[in-house]
Design an enzyme around this catalytic site. Structure first.
Site, PDB file in Angstrom:
ATOM      1  N   ALA A 242       0.851  -1.115  -0.056  1.00  0.00           N
ATOM      2  CA  ALA A 242      -0.120   0.106   0.076  1.00  0.00           C
ATOM      3  C   ALA A 242       0.964   1.238  -0.183  1.00  0.00           C
ATOM      4  CB  ALA A 242      -0.972   0.023   1.272  1.00  0.00           C
TER       5      ALA A 242
ATOM      6  N   GLY B 196       0.638  -5.260   0.794  1.00  0.00           N
ATOM      7  CA  GLY B 196      -0.603  -5.276   0.001  1.00  0.00           C
ATOM      8  C   GLY B 196      -0.314  -5.673  -1.311  1.00  0.00           C
TER       9      GLY B 196
ATOM     10  N   GLU C 132      -0.674  -9.264  -0.727  1.00  0.00           N
ATOM     11  CA  GLU C 132      -2.144  -9.693  -0.211  1.00  0.00           C
ATOM     12  C   GLU C 132      -2.735  -9.855  -1.576  1.00  0.00           C
ATOM     13  OE1 GLU C 132      -2.046  -6.619   2.394  1.00  0.00           O
ATOM     14  OE2 GLU C 132      -2.663  -8.225   4.078  1.00  0.00           O
TER      15      GLU C 132
ATOM     16  N   GLU D 184       4.936  -5.243   7.059  1.00  0.00           N
ATOM     17  CA  GLU D 184       4.242  -4.037   7.755  1.00  0.00           C
ATOM     18  C   GLU D 184       4.792  -3.842   9.139  1.00  0.00           C
ATOM     19  OE1 GLU D 184       2.875  -6.519   5.907  1.00  0.00           O
ATOM     20  OE2 GLU D 184       1.165  -5.912   4.669  1.00  0.00           O
TER      21      GLU D 184
END
Ligand code: DAK
Length: 257
Positions: free
Chosen positions: A65, A108, A111, A131
């Site tokens: 992200a 992300g 993911e 993260e």
């Protein structure tokens, strides 16, 4: 919608979405997620498309992200904005999606690759959930789908240490289905996509639905669902065509109904 962060192509029943934010290693900013969702909405209504490929660049599938966008967020903004919802669309898409991963698939990025149905990795691919190094934890399924792919111990190691695994390790752990040289990644991905694209679209959708149910249910519930979906294929012309074609020793001509 004007597509600023991705390139979208469609040919021969295959749609290709290329994440294209090279300056930020395809970091998944809000706008990029909106664009993916917009294109997936179009593709879900487009009967000409049977399969989707999601890819990035040779250097990065997606490096997570967008940290710039996240840095000032507060709990209240997460609650008000429903930050999580837009990330769910890929996992709800009914048609098959192949993630074609070269370079970094982090946070992300890892993911969304895991939300796809098949991951093909180039030899230079790197997967991880870093993260923890940013003082937070995965938020789009990284603590859930990763466990189901690589098992608890490896998932714990990756999430707690923020370390990465390379493509071969990802293959050994079952996170990806195939590792290929970088220069062959597109060709190998297209070959798989073509193979899938030639099948009947409604049957593909049912097959995907049956497999995904295994994530959400017990074995016996999954088996019951599989049986119902199997039975429902007998209402489709393509099921009849597939069996007749076999018996008549010819390739099937699916009409997607
Ligand atoms: N966000 C923003 N910019 C990024 C970025 C990111 N995730 N990753 C890279 N960039 C930018 C860098 O800042 C740099 O920009 P400039 O300095 O040139 O302006 C440019 O991309 C090139 O990166 P590097 O210079 O760092 O390139 P290197 O080859 O040296 O290193 C790297 C590549 C991938 C190892 C490194 O860039 C890196 O560690 N990137 C961050 C990886 C990371 O921590 N990813 C996890 C982010 S957290 C949610 C859903 C999902 C998420 C959160 C919420 N909801 C549904 C609620 C996900 C969270 C995350 O993914």
């Amino acid at each position: 919608m004007e597509l600023e962060n991705l390139i979208f192509k469609k040919a021969n029943k295959i749609a290709t979405i290329t994440l294209n934010r090279p300056k930020f290693l395809n970091a998944l900013c809000d706008q990029l997620i909106k664009e993916i969702n917009y294109v997936l909405d179009l593709l879900s209504k487009d009967d000409e498309v049977h399969v989707v490929i999601l890819k990035g660049s040779h250097k990065a599938f997606a490096a997570g992200a967008d940290i710039n966008e996240m840095k000032d967020l507060k709990l209240i903004s997460h609650i008000k904005k429903d930050f999580i919802k837009p990330w769910e669309k890929i996992s709800k898409f009914k048609k098959p999606i192949i993630a074609s991963v070269a370079g970094y698939a982090l946070g992300g990025g890892c993911e969304i690759a895991m939300m796809c149905d098949v991951i093909i990795a180039a030899k230079n691919a790197k997967f991880g959930q870093p993260e923890i190094n940013l003082g937070t934890i995965p938020a789009a399924g990284g603590t859930q789908r990763l466990v189901k792919s690589v098992g608890k111990s490896k998932a714990m190691e990756l999430v707690l240490s923020g370390s990465t695994i390379n493509a071969e390790e990802a293959l050994n752990y079952g996170l990806v289905s195939k590792v290929v040289p970088l220069e062959d990644l597109d060709k190998e991905t297209i070959n798989l996509a073509k193979n899938i694209a030639n099948k009947s679209l409604p049957i593909l959708i049912l097959a995907k639905e049956a497999i995904l149910r295994s994530f959400e249910s017990t074995l016996s519930e999954g088996m019951i669902n599989e049986r119902r979906l199997f039975q429902s294929t007998f209402e489709l012309e393509d099921r009849k065509e597939g069996m007749m074609a076999f018996l008549e020793k010819r390739p099937p001509k699916f009409k997607n109904n």
